[in-house]
Design a protein around this motif. Structure first.
Motif, mmCIF file in Angstrom:
data_model
loop_
_atom_site.group_PDB
_atom_site.id
_atom_site.type_symbol
_atom_site.label_atom_id
_atom_site.label_comp_id
_atom_site.label_asym_id
_atom_site.label_seq_id
_atom_site.Cartn_x
_atom_site.Cartn_y
_atom_site.Cartn_z
ATOM 1 N N THR A 54 0.802 -1.217 0.000
ATOM 2 C CA THR A 54 0.000 0.000 0.000
ATOM 3 C C THR A 54 0.836 1.268 0.000
ATOM 4 O O THR A 54 0.291 2.359 -0.087
ATOM 5 C CB THR A 54 -0.923 0.031 1.239
ATOM 6 N N ALA A 55 2.162 1.137 0.071
ATOM 7 C CA ALA A 55 3.018 2.303 0.270
ATOM 8 C C ALA A 55 2.854 3.356 -0.823
ATOM 9 O O ALA A 55 2.933 4.545 -0.539
ATOM 10 C CB ALA A 55 4.481 1.868 0.374
ATOM 11 N N ARG A 56 2.627 2.950 -2.083
ATOM 12 C CA ARG A 56 2.506 3.925 -3.177
ATOM 13 C C ARG A 56 1.239 3.671 -3.980
ATOM 14 O O ARG A 56 1.213 3.843 -5.197
ATOM 15 C CB ARG A 56 3.733 3.847 -4.083
ATOM 16 N N ARG A 57 0.161 3.288 -3.311
ATOM 17 C CA ARG A 57 -1.034 2.881 -4.047
ATOM 18 C C ARG A 57 -1.738 4.028 -4.738
ATOM 19 O O ARG A 57 -2.595 3.801 -5.600
ATOM 20 C CB ARG A 57 -2.001 2.145 -3.124
ATOM 21 N N PHE A 58 -1.435 5.290 -4.370
ATOM 22 C CA PHE A 58 -2.049 6.430 -5.038
ATOM 23 C C PHE A 58 -1.060 7.150 -5.956
ATOM 24 O O PHE A 58 -1.254 8.315 -6.296
ATOM 25 C CB PHE A 58 -2.601 7.414 -3.999
ATOM 26 N N GLU A 59 -0.014 6.459 -6.368
ATOM 27 C CA GLU A 59 0.960 7.032 -7.289
ATOM 28 C C GLU A 59 0.253 7.537 -8.546
ATOM 29 O O GLU A 59 -0.545 6.833 -9.151
ATOM 30 C CB GLU A 59 1.986 5.970 -7.686
ATOM 31 N N GLY A 60 0.518 8.808 -8.908
ATOM 32 C CA GLY A 60 -0.087 9.386 -10.097
ATOM 33 C C GLY A 60 -1.496 9.903 -9.907
ATOM 34 O O GLY A 60 -2.101 10.407 -10.854
ATOM 35 N N HIS A 61 -2.020 9.813 -8.692
ATOM 36 C CA HIS A 61 -3.371 10.284 -8.406
ATOM 37 C C HIS A 61 -3.328 11.621 -7.658
ATOM 38 O O HIS A 61 -2.414 11.877 -6.870
ATOM 39 C CB HIS A 61 -4.127 9.267 -7.550
ATOM 40 N N THR A 62 -4.346 12.424 -7.906
ATOM 41 C CA THR A 62 -4.470 13.727 -7.245
ATOM 42 C C THR A 62 -5.723 13.750 -6.387
ATOM 43 O O THR A 62 -6.796 13.325 -6.825
ATOM 44 C CB THR A 62 -4.550 14.870 -8.272
ATOM 45 N N ALA A 63 -5.575 14.268 -5.165
ATOM 46 C CA ALA A 63 -6.698 14.370 -4.236
ATOM 47 C C ALA A 63 -6.922 15.817 -3.837
ATOM 48 O O ALA A 63 -5.967 16.573 -3.642
ATOM 49 C CB ALA A 63 -6.420 13.542 -2.987
ATOM 50 N N ILE A 64 -8.178 16.202 -3.703
ATOM 51 C CA ILE A 64 -8.564 17.445 -3.044
ATOM 52 C C ILE A 64 -9.070 17.067 -1.659
ATOM 53 O O ILE A 64 -9.935 16.193 -1.525
ATOM 54 C CB ILE A 64 -9.646 18.201 -3.813
ATOM 55 N N VAL A 65 -8.505 17.700 -0.637
ATOM 56 C CA VAL A 65 -8.951 17.470 0.739
ATOM 57 C C VAL A 65 -9.353 18.815 1.328
ATOM 58 O O VAL A 65 -8.520 19.716 1.456
ATOM 59 C CB VAL A 65 -7.848 16.833 1.607
ATOM 60 N N THR A 66 -10.610 18.975 1.670
ATOM 61 C CA THR A 66 -11.081 20.248 2.213
ATOM 62 C C THR A 66 -10.884 20.279 3.726
ATOM 63 O O THR A 66 -10.831 19.242 4.383
ATOM 64 C CB THR A 66 -12.561 20.497 1.876
ATOM 65 N N GLY A 67 -10.757 21.485 4.262
ATOM 66 C CA GLY A 67 -10.569 21.635 5.701
ATOM 67 C C GLY A 67 -9.324 20.930 6.186
ATOM 68 O O GLY A 67 -9.347 20.229 7.200
ATOM 69 N N ALA A 68 -8.200 21.121 5.485
ATOM 70 C CA ALA A 68 -7.027 20.275 5.718
ATOM 71 C C ALA A 68 -5.804 21.027 6.231
ATOM 72 O O ALA A 68 -4.688 20.541 6.100
ATOM 73 C CB ALA A 68 -6.664 19.528 4.432
#
Length: 259
Positions: A5-19
């Motif tokens: 799971t160490a790099r499972r979001f490689e190449g992905h972008t997330a928006i996190v509100t209230g962060a």
């Protein structure tokens, strides 16, 4: 964290509100640790800038985080954030609706109705608006995953913060509706934490944390990391057949008789 799971979001972008702090920052930290790039939002630019610096340091200096300051329920701010995410990182694969407010305390018969309307606007309407923005800009074509941050008070009565709980119950319902409407390309889930040790929840435990923790079978209150790990799971391919669910993260307190 396992190597799988160490790099499972490689190449992905997330928006996190209230962060800029608390649970939102904990979620952003976990997503960066798992390989994501993150766009974080909050009202105060200085706090956001400090959070971005922290996230980049966690990534060894790699520019994996940017911030856009503004009010969560401002649609112009939402549009700017979405535009900035795509221009900077090229996608919006993940959305975490973490922003929530609770400016009212006390019984419903004394509720300030203007404040109550603002609670619904920020905790519910803005969450839908964020989904609309990212769906139109990216997820409708490319797919994605969304997590809405609710509260244990959405499923269990909480004296004096009852309207906050009611707004989060509405958010749970919206999570279910969005999951039905946006499938199969977009998954929508939620998390409902009990008391997590943050500035937002400080009034619920400061000065009596050990006593408050005794109500929990696990005998402790939550930390932001406790929530972040579940959010990361729900956003990940490990939860590929999971949508429309709001997961209680509560140290077992919902299993007790309560007050």
């Amino acid at each position: 964290m396992s190597a799988d799971t160490a790099r499972r979001f490689e190449g992905h972008t997330a928006i996190v509100t209230g962060a800029s702090r608390g649970i939102g920052l904990g979620i952003a930290e976990r997503l960066v640790a798992d390989g994501a790039r993150v766009v974080i939002t909050a009202r105060k630019k200085e706090a956001l800038d400090a959070a971005v610096t922290h996230l980049i340091e966690l990534a060894g200096g790699e520019r994996v985080a940017i911030a856009v300051a503004g009010k969560a329920d401002d649609t112009d701010h939402q549009a700017e954030t979405v535009r900035t995410a795509i221009e900077t990182f090229g996608s919006i694969d993940l959305l975490v609706n973490n922003t929530g407010i609770n400016p009212v305390y006390g019984p419903l018969v004394d509720l300030d109705l203007d404040a109550a309307r603002k609670v619904v606007e920020v905790n519910c309407v803005a969450a839908v608006s964020w989904v609309q923005q990212v769906h139109r800009a990216w997820m409708a074509e490319h797919g994605g995953a969304i997590v809405n941050v609710s509260s244990l008070s959405s499923v269990r009565t909480a004296p004096n913060i009852g309207f906050y709980g009611a707004s989060k119950a509405m958010l749970n319902s919206l999570t279910e509706l969005l999951a039905v409407e946006l499938g199969p390309k977009v998954r929508v889930n939620g998390v409902a934490p009990a008391v997590v040790k943050t500035r937002f929840a400080a009034a619920l435990y400061e000065g009596h944390e050990e006593q408050a923790a005794q109500a929990y079978p696990l005998k402790r209150l939550g930390d932001p990391d406790d929530v972040a790990g579940v959010v990361a799971f729900l956003l990940s391919p490990d939860a590929a057949w999971l949508t429309g669910q709001t997961v209680l993260i509560d140290g077992g307190v919902s299993l007790t008789a309560g007050d």
